[in-house]
Design an enzyme around this catalytic site. Structure first.
Site, PDB file in Angstrom:
ATOM      1  N   CYS A  38     -25.626  67.797  77.898  1.00  0.00           N
ATOM      2  CA  CYS A  38     -25.009  67.993  76.583  1.00  0.00           C
ATOM      3  C   CYS A  38     -25.973  68.635  75.590  1.00  0.00           C
ATOM      4  CB  CYS A  38     -24.509  66.649  76.064  1.00  0.00           C
ATOM      5  SG  CYS A  38     -24.012  66.705  74.350  1.00  0.00           S
ATOM      6  N   LYS A  47     -22.165  75.261  71.402  1.00  0.00           N
ATOM      7  CA  LYS A  47     -21.590  75.280  70.047  1.00  0.00           C
ATOM      8  C   LYS A  47     -22.477  76.060  69.089  1.00  0.00           C
ATOM      9  CE  LYS A  47     -18.942  73.465  72.163  1.00  0.00           C
ATOM     10  NZ  LYS A  47     -18.861  72.906  73.506  1.00  0.00           N
ATOM     11  N   ALA A 110     -35.215  59.137  90.100  1.00  0.00           N
ATOM     12  CA  ALA A 110     -35.038  57.789  90.658  1.00  0.00           C
ATOM     13  C   ALA A 110     -34.119  57.798  91.872  1.00  0.00           C
ATOM     14  CB  ALA A 110     -34.453  56.870  89.585  1.00  0.00           C
ATOM     15  N   GLY A 177     -12.706  81.054  86.588  1.00  0.00           N
ATOM     16  CA  GLY A 177     -12.275  79.742  86.099  1.00  0.00           C
ATOM     17  C   GLY A 177     -11.935  79.791  84.625  1.00  0.00           C
ATOM     18  N   VAL A 266     -15.983  76.878  87.647  1.00  0.00           N
ATOM     19  CA  VAL A 266     -14.773  76.344  88.298  1.00  0.00           C
ATOM     20  C   VAL A 266     -14.796  74.816  88.350  1.00  0.00           C
ATOM     21  CG1 VAL A 266     -14.407  78.411  89.686  1.00  0.00           C
ATOM     22  CG2 VAL A 266     -15.790  76.536  90.601  1.00  0.00           C
ATOM     23  N   GLY A 267     -15.576  74.197  87.487  1.00  0.00           N
ATOM     24  CA  GLY A 267     -15.623  72.740  87.443  1.00  0.00           C
ATOM     25  C   GLY A 267     -17.014  72.235  87.784  1.00  0.00           C
ATOM     26  N   ALA A 315     -18.954  64.336  77.060  1.00  0.00           N
ATOM     27  CA  ALA A 315     -20.098  63.612  76.508  1.00  0.00           C
ATOM     28  C   ALA A 315     -19.655  62.367  75.751  1.00  0.00           C
ATOM     29  CB  ALA A 315     -20.883  64.536  75.581  1.00  0.00           C
ATOM     30  N   HIS A 439      -5.025  67.412  49.161  1.00  0.00           N
ATOM     31  CA  HIS A 439      -4.543  68.780  49.036  1.00  0.00           C
ATOM     32  C   HIS A 439      -5.574  69.608  48.285  1.00  0.00           C
ATOM     33  CE1 HIS A 439      -1.898  72.188  48.419  1.00  0.00           C
ATOM     34  NE2 HIS A 439      -2.279  72.201  47.153  1.00  0.00           N
TER      35      HIS A 439
HETATM   36  P1  NAI Z   1     -12.632  72.822  84.363  1.00  0.00           P
HETATM   37  O1  NAI Z   1     -12.248  71.854  85.404  1.00  0.00           O
HETATM   38  O2  NAI Z   1     -12.342  72.556  82.931  1.00  0.00           O
HETATM   39  O3  NAI Z   1     -11.961  74.250  84.695  1.00  0.00           O
HETATM   40  C1  NAI Z   1     -12.177  74.938  85.892  1.00  0.00           C
HETATM   41  C2  NAI Z   1     -11.069  75.959  86.060  1.00  0.00           C
HETATM   42  O4  NAI Z   1     -11.393  76.769  87.172  1.00  0.00           O
HETATM   43  C3  NAI Z   1      -9.706  75.345  86.330  1.00  0.00           C
HETATM   44  O5  NAI Z   1      -8.761  75.902  85.450  1.00  0.00           O
HETATM   45  C4  NAI Z   1      -9.432  75.731  87.786  1.00  0.00           C
HETATM   46  O6  NAI Z   1      -8.058  75.933  88.024  1.00  0.00           O
HETATM   47  C5  NAI Z   1     -10.221  77.015  87.920  1.00  0.00           C
HETATM   48  N1  NAI Z   1     -10.650  77.336  89.270  1.00  0.00           N
HETATM   49  C6  NAI Z   1     -11.134  76.497  90.202  1.00  0.00           C
HETATM   50  N2  NAI Z   1     -11.484  77.192  91.315  1.00  0.00           N
HETATM   51  C7  NAI Z   1     -11.219  78.489  91.056  1.00  0.00           C
HETATM   52  C8  NAI Z   1     -11.386  79.706  91.791  1.00  0.00           C
HETATM   53  N3  NAI Z   1     -11.938  79.708  93.018  1.00  0.00           N
HETATM   54  N4  NAI Z   1     -10.996  80.884  91.220  1.00  0.00           N
HETATM   55  C9  NAI Z   1     -10.473  80.891  89.970  1.00  0.00           C
HETATM   56  N5  NAI Z   1     -10.294  79.770  89.227  1.00  0.00           N
HETATM   57  C10 NAI Z   1     -10.681  78.586  89.767  1.00  0.00           C
HETATM   58  O7  NAI Z   1     -14.189  73.081  84.613  1.00  0.00           O
HETATM   59  P2  NAI Z   1     -15.289  73.746  83.705  1.00  0.00           P
HETATM   60  O8  NAI Z   1     -14.695  74.675  82.714  1.00  0.00           O
HETATM   61  O9  NAI Z   1     -16.289  74.296  84.656  1.00  0.00           O
HETATM   62  O10 NAI Z   1     -15.891  72.509  82.925  1.00  0.00           O
HETATM   63  C11 NAI Z   1     -16.526  71.446  83.662  1.00  0.00           C
HETATM   64  C12 NAI Z   1     -16.484  70.155  82.903  1.00  0.00           C
HETATM   65  O11 NAI Z   1     -17.227  70.234  81.707  1.00  0.00           O
HETATM   66  C13 NAI Z   1     -15.065  69.784  82.544  1.00  0.00           C
HETATM   67  O12 NAI Z   1     -14.838  68.456  82.910  1.00  0.00           O
HETATM   68  C14 NAI Z   1     -15.003  69.946  81.056  1.00  0.00           C
HETATM   69  O13 NAI Z   1     -14.137  69.010  80.459  1.00  0.00           O
HETATM   70  C15 NAI Z   1     -16.459  69.735  80.631  1.00  0.00           C
HETATM   71  N6  NAI Z   1     -16.722  70.508  79.424  1.00  0.00           N
HETATM   72  C16 NAI Z   1     -16.179  70.108  78.246  1.00  0.00           C
HETATM   73  C17 NAI Z   1     -16.369  70.850  77.108  1.00  0.00           C
HETATM   74  C18 NAI Z   1     -15.750  70.411  75.833  1.00  0.00           C
HETATM   75  O14 NAI Z   1     -15.337  69.266  75.736  1.00  0.00           O
HETATM   76  N7  NAI Z   1     -15.612  71.255  74.825  1.00  0.00           N
HETATM   77  C19 NAI Z   1     -17.152  72.100  77.117  1.00  0.00           C
HETATM   78  C20 NAI Z   1     -17.624  72.431  78.401  1.00  0.00           C
HETATM   79  C21 NAI Z   1     -17.421  71.656  79.492  1.00  0.00           C
END
Ligand code: NAI
Length: 463
Positions: A38, A47, A110, A177, A266-267, A315, A439
């Protein structure tokens, strides 16, 4: 009571401080930098870059606001320095807090020896054995690298960590993704002039968010020049003299995109490979540590929190779970309830949601009514971003209680806090309506959306 926390991210450092507040002797083990993903390579640097990107975008409209300044462009190095300044300030702030809390920090990696003993591999290669009464695992997550030929070519394919500190802004980029990371980094780079193409496997961007709003987000991103390919998959990547040739298949059609960089987003997957969970007998589901609502694993003295559970990787979830784990480790009876957890996407304008989406309610067969209020009818939003955005509130049909709130608009990620509190208090339409909102503020749109659900909005026609 000695509590050892593994991992110093927003889950682990918060757990450590909470345990210290409850008078435990606390040791925090971290292999890299305090603050975890984070603070160092996630939310905060993203950000910070987004803020610079937003300022640059806004500067293009200065003359509309009567401000006569010539913007010459941007200095990427300076933007990176500003980002690092913020990160360093926060990291040293957290270090100071840990110091004040008399938490011992051990730098190293660890792994479990048994259910009450850890071995820490230090940077110099030395090993230290640590015994604990209670252990909290908060080791986070790491980017997933999909099985695509050529994707491991690190000159052209980058992950989010690398994308936050590129030496120069690439002219072209494919983002694999269309999730949160992909959208936020696409927003950043397209603001700085990169021609971005998002390739998303599913039919929609941000699949977990409100579908109507993700369509709106798509329009906004496209209007900024971002190309979006949905139901599309990258089949292979070739490095042709330093240029990435990205081969994409979509509904039987094949296309080759030639770009400077390929961002793989992609996650993320849990970061537990080096922990030797099995030596402590900790149950997990393919690396996702199993816990109950008290954050207890199957081993009574061991807790796990945050991304390493492989569920909601946010986070703020990790931090709350950290407090709960620490409290339970010290004899309390605290329960994690994710009902009020907001999802925040830092697009421009921002996008935030809490509670159920319409899609989820339909799937569950729960009856609901909705109230929507477009931000072009909200004075503050009109002033700030020409009124681009919308608020949608979803209420239970029978009792009128708030079930979900979705906001696309300026500072949506801040404003969603009101809706999270309303959800926690099981506030009804009437209670939101009878709450006076200042307002001019964007929060007035929340009250108006509740009014709209009763077809008595003041500033839009009621259909
Ligand atoms: P994500 O799970 O949010 O999105 C991954 C996307 O990739 C999905 O829409 C999926 O359908 C797509 N995908 C998967 N395999 C693919 C492929 N081979 N080709 C094309 N598309 C594909 O994962 P992301 O964006 O990497 O984020 C990871 C984690 O970090 C998430 O759990 C997210 O919530 C967290 N995060 C949160 C933030 C926030 O709260 N603002 C900012 C950045 C990350």
């Amino acid at each position: 009571m000695k509590v050892v926390v593994i991992g110093g991210g927003p889950g682990g450092y918060v757990a450590a401080i909470r345990a210290s507040l409850l008078n435990a002797e606390v040791v925090l083990i971290e292999k890299d930098s305090i603050g975890g993903t984070c603070l160092n390579v996630g939310c905060i640097p993203t950000k910070a870059l987004l803020h610079s990107a937003k300022l640059l975008e806004e500067s293009k409209n200065f003359s509309d606001y009567g401000i006569d300044i010539e913007i010459k462009g941007y200095k990427w190095k300076r933007i990176q320095e500003k980002k690092s300044l913020v990160v360093n300030q926060l990291v040293s702030g957290v270090r100071k807090l840990l110091e004040i809390s008399k938490i011992q920090i051990i730098k190293g990696e660890a792994s479990f020896v048994n259910d009450c003993t850890l071995e820490v591999k230090k940077e110099d290669g030395n090993l230290e054995t640590i015994k604990a009464d209670k252990i909290i695992i908060a080791t986070g997550s790491m980017p997933i690298v999909p099985q695509v030929p050529g994707i491991k070519d690190h000159d052209i394919c980058i992950d989010s960590t690398k994308a936050l500190s590129l030496e120069a802004v690439p002219k072209t980029m494919v983002v694999i993704g269309g999730g949160v990371i992909g959208i936020e980094l696409a927003t950043i780079y397209s603001s700085f002039g990169t021609k971005v193409i998002i390739v998303e496997a599913l039919s929609k961007l941000l699949p977990m968010m409100d579908g109507e709003f993700t369509d709106f987000i798509r329009q906004i991103l496209e209007s900024k020049g971002i190309t979006i390919m949905t139901e599309a998959k990258v089949t292979s990547i070739e490095n042709v003299n330093g240029i990435a040739k990205v081969n994409v298949e979509s509904n039987g059609n094949f296309k080759s995109l030639e770009v400077e960089k390929v961002l793989v987003s992609v996650g993320r997957r849990t970061n537990v490979d080096k922990l030797n969970l099995d030596k402590a007998g900790i149950l997990h589901d393919k690396g996702r540590i199993r816990v109950n609502e008290k954050m207890e694993t199957n081993i009574p003295s061991i807790y796990a929190i945050g991304d390493c559970l492989g569920k909601v990787m946010l986070a703020h979830v990790a931090s709350v779970q950290g407090e709960i784990a620490a409290e339970n480790a010290l004899g309390h009876n605290s329960i994690y309830d994710g009902k009020t957890c907001p999802s925040c996407v830092y697009t421009n304008p921002e996008f935030a949601g809490v509670g159920f989406t319409e899609e989820e309610l339909k799937e569950k067969g729960i009856l609901y009514t909705i109230g929507k209020f477009p931000l072009y009818s909200n004075s503050k939003s009109l002033i700030e971003n020409d009124g681009v955005g919308i608020v949608k509130l979803i209420f239970g049909e029978k009792y009128g209680e708030l079930l979900g709130a979705h906001i696309l608009g300026p500072r949506a990620t801040d404003i969603i806090g009101e809706c999270a509190l309303a959800l926690r208090l099981e506030a009804t339409k009437e209670e939101i309506i009878s709450t006076i909102h200042g307002h001019p503020t964007i929060t007035e749109a929340i009250r108006e959306a509740a009014l709209a659900a009763e077809k008595r909005a003041i500033h839009i026609p009621n259909k």
